[in-house]
Motif scaffolding. Structure first.
Motif, PDB file in Angstrom:
ATOM      1  N   THR A  70      13.317 -18.094  -9.972  1.00 26.58           N
ATOM      2  CA  THR A  70      11.885 -17.897 -10.189  1.00 26.58           C
ATOM      3  C   THR A  70      11.635 -16.441 -10.560  1.00 26.58           C
ATOM      4  OG1 THR A  70      11.101 -19.693  -8.770  1.00 26.58           O
ATOM      5  CG2 THR A  70       9.656 -17.791  -9.008  1.00 26.58           C
ATOM      6  N   TYR A 105      12.755 -22.564 -10.378  1.00 34.83           N
ATOM      7  CA  TYR A 105      12.749 -22.314 -11.824  1.00 34.83           C
ATOM      8  C   TYR A 105      11.351 -22.111 -12.389  1.00 34.83           C
ATOM      9  CZ  TYR A 105      17.219 -24.582 -10.908  1.00 34.83           C
ATOM     10  OH  TYR A 105      18.424 -24.935 -10.365  1.00 34.83           O
ATOM     11  N   ASN A 106      10.554 -21.308 -11.704  1.00 36.85           N
ATOM     12  CA  ASN A 106       9.182 -21.058 -12.143  1.00 36.85           C
ATOM     13  C   ASN A 106       9.057 -19.674 -12.766  1.00 36.85           C
ATOM     14  OD1 ASN A 106       8.733 -22.518  -9.093  1.00 36.85           O
ATOM     15  ND2 ASN A 106       7.883 -23.550 -10.886  1.00 36.85           N
ATOM     16  N   TYR A 107       8.180 -19.555 -13.772  1.00 36.36           N
ATOM     17  CA  TYR A 107       7.762 -18.246 -14.260  1.00 36.36           C
ATOM     18  C   TYR A 107       6.270 -18.114 -13.999  1.00 36.36           C
ATOM     19  CZ  TYR A 107       6.241 -14.363 -17.068  1.00 36.36           C
ATOM     20  OH  TYR A 107       5.667 -13.176 -17.458  1.00 36.36           O
ATOM     21  N   VAL A 108       5.905 -17.053 -13.284  1.00 37.17           N
ATOM     22  CA  VAL A 108       4.496 -16.796 -12.997  1.00 37.17           C
ATOM     23  C   VAL A 108       4.219 -15.345 -13.367  1.00 37.17           C
ATOM     24  CG1 VAL A 108       2.650 -16.887 -11.295  1.00 37.17           C
ATOM     25  CG2 VAL A 108       4.604 -18.424 -11.074  1.00 37.17           C
ATOM     26  N   SER A 129       7.700 -25.616 -13.614  1.00 33.11           N
ATOM     27  CA  SER A 129       6.355 -25.348 -14.138  1.00 33.11           C
ATOM     28  C   SER A 129       6.166 -23.837 -14.286  1.00 33.11           C
ATOM     29  CB  SER A 129       5.280 -25.942 -13.234  1.00 33.11           C
ATOM     30  OG  SER A 129       5.353 -25.392 -11.934  1.00 33.11           O
ATOM     31  N   ILE A 130       5.409 -23.441 -15.312  1.00 32.28           N
ATOM     32  CA  ILE A 130       5.266 -22.023 -15.617  1.00 32.28           C
ATOM     33  C   ILE A 130       3.834 -21.688 -16.017  1.00 32.28           C
ATOM     34  CG2 ILE A 130       7.662 -21.883 -16.416  1.00 32.28           C
ATOM     35  CD1 ILE A 130       6.530 -21.672 -19.285  1.00 32.28           C
ATOM     36  N   THR A 131       3.535 -20.393 -15.953  1.00 30.80           N
ATOM     37  CA  THR A 131       2.325 -19.872 -16.574  1.00 30.80           C
ATOM     38  C   THR A 131       2.741 -19.167 -17.858  1.00 30.80           C
ATOM     39  OG1 THR A 131       2.432 -17.735 -15.432  1.00 30.80           O
ATOM     40  CG2 THR A 131       1.240 -19.519 -14.322  1.00 30.80           C
ATOM     41  N   SER A 132       2.153 -19.571 -18.962  1.00 30.88           N
ATOM     42  CA  SER A 132       2.386 -18.899 -20.243  1.00 30.88           C
ATOM     43  C   SER A 132       1.302 -17.843 -20.396  1.00 30.88           C
ATOM     44  CB  SER A 132       2.313 -19.916 -21.385  1.00 30.88           C
ATOM     45  OG  SER A 132       2.400 -19.277 -22.636  1.00 30.88           O
ATOM     46  N   VAL A 135       3.085 -26.670 -18.153  1.00 34.10           N
ATOM     47  CA  VAL A 135       2.787 -25.344 -18.682  1.00 34.10           C
ATOM     48  C   VAL A 135       1.289 -25.090 -18.547  1.00 34.10           C
ATOM     49  CG1 VAL A 135       2.809 -23.850 -20.708  1.00 34.10           C
ATOM     50  CG2 VAL A 135       4.687 -25.456 -20.330  1.00 34.10           C
TER      51      VAL A 135
END
Length: 225
Positions: free
Chosen positions: A107, A123-126, A141-144, A184
């Motif tokens: 993450t 496996y998150n991108y914030v 799940s991620i924040t773009s 996303v």
């Protein structure tokens, strides 16, 4: 979602983060993003040395928290009591993680505030975002946070677009929000408290509180219980 439903007061219980007094000086969550680094540094200076260990420059970690050798933590950053940092986590700086949170394997966090009991476990991108109390990002799940055309981010509200003046703005996610696996949250997304996002969703604009986002154009209100 109307603009008055996007306020910090409507989205978050500010008692659930040590940054509450700072957040309360702003109206909308995106107003906070340029100041997160300063807020973290100022809060860190006031933390108890009996409870927090200062690691390197501007990194404060509660003594109940262990950092795996494969995790990378850059400051300024704060990790609250009983938070779990898992192997491979990458903290890029300007990060406030509350109490009882989970920062998972692989993450990545950058310029964010996570309220208490937030989980970003797999496996998150914030980035450039605020996640409210007990919100949860499903695996992958991620924040773009940047538009593909690199123009400034707008919030697509019910009453028209709202100019934020920001090139980077991921999502403002309210308290008790569940984001399904592989979803996303596109730049400028606002999700009201107690809402659910279906897995594999691509969310743009706003989701009202107590709602279920099923797919683009299909958002339903939760049934009262």
């Amino acid at each position: 979602m109307k603009k008055d439903q996007m306020t910090i007061k409507e989205l978050y219980d500010t008692q659930r983060t040590i940054a509450g007094p700072y957040l309360e000086t702003y109206t909308y969550p995106w107003e906070v993003f340029p100041h997160i680094g300063r807020i973290v540094k100022e809060l860190g200076q006031g933390l108890s040395e009996e409870e927090f260990e200062r690691v390197g420059e501007d990194v404060w970690i509660h003594k109940s928290v262990s950092v795996p050798p494969t995790a990378t933590v850059n400051g300024p950053a704060i990790f609250g009591r009983d938070t779990e940092i898992r192997p491979g986590a990458f903290v890029r700086g300007n990060v406030l993680v509350g109490e009882g949170c989970v920062v998972g394997n692989s993450t990545e966090l950058k310029n964010v505030i996570l309220f208490d009991n937030v989980q970003v476990p797999h496996y998150n991108y914030v980035g450039d975002s605020i996640l409210g109390y007990k919100s949860h990002m499903g695996a992958g799940s991620i924040t773009s946070n940047v538009k593909s055309d690199k123009t400034l981010v707008k919030v697509h509200g019910e009453e028209g677009d709202i100019e934020t003046g920001l090139k980077k703005f991921g999502a403002a996610v309210g308290d008790y929000v569940e984001v399904g696996c592989g979803s996303v949250l596109n730049p400028g997304t606002v999700v009201g408290p107690h809402s659910n996002i279906y897995p594999l969703s691509s969310v743009r604009g706003c989701v009202n509180k107590h709602s279920i986002y099923k797919r683009d154009g299909v958002i339903v209100e939760k049934e009262a219980r």
